[in-house]
Design a protein around this motif. Sequence first.
Motif, PDB file in Angstrom:
ATOM      1  N   GLU A 141     -59.978  75.252 -27.695  1.00 26.53           N
ATOM      2  CA  GLU A 141     -61.183  75.357 -28.528  1.00 26.53           C
ATOM      3  C   GLU A 141     -61.435  74.057 -29.292  1.00 26.53           C
ATOM      4  O   GLU A 141     -62.567  73.596 -29.378  1.00 26.53           O
ATOM      5  N   ALA A 142     -60.368  73.476 -29.824  1.00 19.01           N
ATOM      6  CA  ALA A 142     -60.535  72.232 -30.566  1.00 19.01           C
ATOM      7  C   ALA A 142     -61.087  71.143 -29.655  1.00 19.01           C
ATOM      8  O   ALA A 142     -62.009  70.419 -30.025  1.00 19.01           O
ATOM      9  N   GLY A 143     -60.524  71.053 -28.446  1.00 22.05           N
ATOM     10  CA  GLY A 143     -61.003  70.053 -27.499  1.00 22.05           C
ATOM     11  C   GLY A 143     -62.464  70.274 -27.148  1.00 22.05           C
ATOM     12  O   GLY A 143     -63.273  69.349 -27.182  1.00 22.05           O
ATOM     13  N   ARG A 144     -62.799  71.526 -26.844  1.00 19.95           N
ATOM     14  CA  ARG A 144     -64.183  71.825 -26.461  1.00 19.95           C
ATOM     15  C   ARG A 144     -65.142  71.603 -27.620  1.00 19.95           C
ATOM     16  O   ARG A 144     -66.254  71.152 -27.424  1.00 19.95           O
ATOM     17  N   SER A 145     -64.691  71.920 -28.842  1.00 20.52           N
ATOM     18  CA  SER A 145     -65.590  71.786 -29.990  1.00 20.52           C
ATOM     19  C   SER A 145     -65.924  70.319 -30.253  1.00 20.52           C
ATOM     20  O   SER A 145     -66.919  70.004 -30.880  1.00 20.52           O
ATOM     21  N   LEU A 146     -65.068  69.410 -29.754  1.00 23.97           N
ATOM     22  CA  LEU A 146     -65.350  67.984 -29.921  1.00 23.97           C
ATOM     23  C   LEU A 146     -66.264  67.466 -28.822  1.00 23.97           C
ATOM     24  O   LEU A 146     -66.625  66.294 -28.812  1.00 23.97           O
ATOM     25  N   GLY A 147     -66.600  68.331 -27.878  1.00 31.80           N
ATOM     26  CA  GLY A 147     -67.517  67.918 -26.820  1.00 31.80           C
ATOM     27  C   GLY A 147     -66.826  67.502 -25.528  1.00 31.80           C
ATOM     28  O   GLY A 147     -67.471  67.112 -24.575  1.00 31.80           O
ATOM     29  N   LEU A 148     -65.496  67.577 -25.497  1.00 27.37           N
ATOM     30  CA  LEU A 148     -64.793  67.317 -24.244  1.00 27.37           C
ATOM     31  C   LEU A 148     -65.073  68.481 -23.302  1.00 27.37           C
ATOM     32  O   LEU A 148     -65.207  69.617 -23.749  1.00 27.37           O
ATOM     33  N   ASN A 149     -65.146  68.201 -21.996  1.00 24.28           N
ATOM     34  CA  ASN A 149     -65.354  69.318 -21.081  1.00 24.28           C
ATOM     35  C   ASN A 149     -64.007  69.957 -20.721  1.00 24.28           C
ATOM     36  O   ASN A 149     -62.949  69.487 -21.153  1.00 24.28           O
ATOM     37  N   GLN A 152     -61.463  67.554 -19.030  1.00 22.18           N
ATOM     38  CA  GLN A 152     -60.910  66.548 -19.941  1.00 22.18           C
ATOM     39  C   GLN A 152     -59.913  67.185 -20.912  1.00 22.18           C
ATOM     40  O   GLN A 152     -58.853  66.620 -21.197  1.00 22.18           O
ATOM     41  N   SER A 156     -56.064  65.942 -20.947  1.00 25.10           N
ATOM     42  CA  SER A 156     -55.485  65.126 -22.020  1.00 25.10           C
ATOM     43  C   SER A 156     -54.909  65.939 -23.171  1.00 25.10           C
ATOM     44  O   SER A 156     -54.210  65.385 -24.015  1.00 25.10           O
ATOM     45  N   ILE A 157     -55.170  67.236 -23.215  1.00 24.87           N
ATOM     46  CA  ILE A 157     -54.637  68.018 -24.332  1.00 24.87           C
ATOM     47  C   ILE A 157     -53.687  69.125 -23.877  1.00 24.87           C
ATOM     48  O   ILE A 157     -52.565  69.221 -24.362  1.00 24.87           O
TER      49      ILE A 157
ATOM     50  N   MET B  50     -68.778  78.798 -28.976  1.00 27.19           N
ATOM     51  CA  MET B  50     -67.373  79.061 -28.695  1.00 27.19           C
ATOM     52  C   MET B  50     -67.257  80.503 -28.194  1.00 27.19           C
ATOM     53  O   MET B  50     -66.374  80.839 -27.420  1.00 27.19           O
ATOM     54  N   ASP B  74     -71.655  70.609 -23.558  1.00 26.33           N
ATOM     55  CA  ASP B  74     -70.699  69.634 -24.089  1.00 26.33           C
ATOM     56  C   ASP B  74     -71.401  68.645 -25.015  1.00 26.33           C
ATOM     57  O   ASP B  74     -70.886  68.297 -26.082  1.00 26.33           O
ATOM     58  N   PHE B  84     -61.160  74.509 -37.953  1.00 24.50           N
ATOM     59  CA  PHE B  84     -60.572  75.820 -37.697  1.00 24.50           C
ATOM     60  C   PHE B  84     -59.597  76.231 -38.796  1.00 24.50           C
ATOM     61  O   PHE B  84     -59.032  75.395 -39.492  1.00 24.50           O
TER      62      PHE B  84
END
Lengths: 241, 241
Positions: A141-149, A152, A156-157, B50, B74, B84
């Motif tokens: 969720e954190a990754g997606r909320s930053l706009g990463l698809n 990605q 990377s996470i 989300m 994205d 969060f």
Amino acid sequence: MEGFFEAIKGFFVSFGDKFSQNFIEKNRWQYLTNGLATTLIITVCAVILGFILGFIVAVVRSTHDKTGKMKAGNFFAHIYLTVIRGTPVMVQLLIIYYVIFQSININKIFCAILAFGINSGAYVAEIVRSGIMSIDNGQMEAGRSLGLNYRQTMLSIILPQAFKNVLPALANEFIVLLKETSIAGYIAITDLTRAGDIIQSQTYEAFMPLLAVAAIYLVMVVGLTRLVRLLERRLAKNDKR
Amino acid sequence: MINVSHLYKSFGELAVLEDISETIKKGEKVVIIGPSGSGKSTFLRCLNLMETPTSGTITFDGEDITSCHGKELDCLRRRMGMVFQHFNLFPHLTIRRNITLAPVKLGLMSKDEANETADRLLKRVGLPDKADSYPNMLSGGQKQRIAIARSLAMNPEVMLFDEPTSALDPEMVGEVLDLMKQLAEEGMTMVVVTHEMGFAREVASRVLFMADGKILEQNPPEEFFKNPSNPRLKDFLSKVI
């Protein structure tokens, strides 16, 4: 007392004789080094193949579990896992060599790499999937909320953390794989185990060649374990508080 | 800026949000309070998709985001920061990499630019010397301030806060709230789900009370806390204040 020392001396003398008979004469040690090289080539290539296959299947399966997408991929992954984990690796090796590639004149070592790699991939897949599932959803969720698809974020996470968590289990799988390659002799590959057999058939002596083969496997596994421990320690640097 | 109309969300049989319509203007600080299970977090999480709404539309700057998919989504999330309850920092990366990962991966900044931005943001959240630490070395309050810095690195137009202080030890709540106040004073559009009534009173331009998946009452904070009209709100306020 005299007799006792004589016996010990006799043992060492005959040990030395047998050693030279089995390994020095006619350069028989070369069977072992050549066999070792073959074993290593098969193992390293199969590990790489298994790693790639395993990661792909794991990502497909966990993507399906988490998002419900990739239905077809998950279906094929499921069949792959069922078939490969449900049959002995030796049968798989024989099928690949004698059935699938029977009409083509193909390198035996390549067949072995394929068989062991495909086999290992199934186990790696489930290990890595358990790693992916162990990562808290909040990371995605954190990754997606930053706009990463999704891809990605996965690369990377999620995967770096998952990899770290399953490293001991992966190391275990690779140790098993290394030792499993000892059945490559069944398709007439002269690997380390087969090299021992050949020496034995020439010297009519089982103890020395088998002991040497066992010792070499042991050294490799211990070395591999050390390497993994080093890697684990390196990856653990962010755990310090 | 954000326009929500007739939003419904249910998880299986369970209806969490029922017919919510709401407009959030640029520069507004909207604080959402309510008992647990009232759907306030779900509402917040619907704003950047989300959670996928069951029905209804959400527009952001005139663009219908409920019909967005893949890339569009994205891109949209880059413009909305999210913080969060459990921080969700990336534990395998240094603080600096936590902040620079998304801007660099998405090609919005060069590595140097991102590092500069990270230094500037770290100074702003009062943790300039933590760039090379790992998240596990920080306290909860510090982690949350880093999480806010991470969101800010994307230059969001609106910030969504999902109970940002609920997982913190009491003595660390202040530092996070202070940072949020500072953000508010700089004119950031904010939507905050929280249990901190003091924060709501001081910072909010509007307070919403949610219960059972509906917005039961909303008012500027003074009116909201002084003259609550809905009996559920009266009851709630009598318990928390």
